[in-house]
Scaffold this motif. Sequence first.
Motif, PDB file in Angstrom:
ATOM      1  N   GLY A   9       0.777  -1.161  -0.015  1.00 48.15           N
ATOM      2  CA  GLY A   9      -0.093  -0.059   0.037  1.00 48.15           C
ATOM      3  C   GLY A   9       0.836   1.377  -0.067  1.00 48.15           C
ATOM      4  N   LYS A  12      -2.111   7.694   2.017  1.00 47.96           N
ATOM      5  CA  LYS A  12      -3.015   8.515   1.430  1.00 47.96           C
ATOM      6  C   LYS A  12      -2.373   9.897   1.384  1.00 47.96           C
ATOM      7  N   GLU A  64      -3.758   3.541   1.434  1.00 47.48           N
ATOM      8  CA  GLU A  64      -4.503   3.160   0.253  1.00 47.48           C
ATOM      9  C   GLU A  64      -3.898   1.799  -0.184  1.00 47.48           C
ATOM     10  N   GLU A  66      -2.887  -1.085  -2.454  1.00 51.65           N
ATOM     11  CA  GLU A  66      -2.874  -1.175  -3.791  1.00 51.65           C
ATOM     12  C   GLU A  66      -3.188  -2.668  -4.454  1.00 51.65           C
TER      13      GLU A  66
END
Length: 148
Positions: A9, A12, A64, A66
């Motif tokens: 990830g 953000k 976030e 991935e």
Amino acid sequence: MIININYKGILKEGVEKLVFSGWKPCQCVMKFQNYTIVEFRSGKCRVMGCKAPLDISSLPLPIEIECIQSVSITFDYGHRLNLVKMLELDSAATYEPEIFPALRINDFNPLCVNVFASGKVVVHGIKTLNFNELVDEINLYIFMHDFQ
């Protein structure tokens, strides 16, 4: 049964980066009860050691996700398997009990499929949580090589 899920990830946008110090200045490790988060200076991170699919809303940082980097699973046949016989039937398999006590089935590369004489199987390197078809293929392989 899932024994480990690792996610890839990135933090953000707008999230303040952590302070990096210590003997590994390129990463920050945060250990929690159900997983470990490793954050890199670039803002990329890994969420590792999950025993079940991750509830992203429960993470302490706005990450976030991935992709799933890897999943490891295990299952048990409940009876002993004859690894020597399985090796005789599949010359591509690897079994060197002096080095490692499991038969490595190479038919599933790039996955690492280890079969132990106890009947336990460990699979590393799966890239998805939809692995039922893979387990069916391994079951067919075991059935064809152990019961002939």
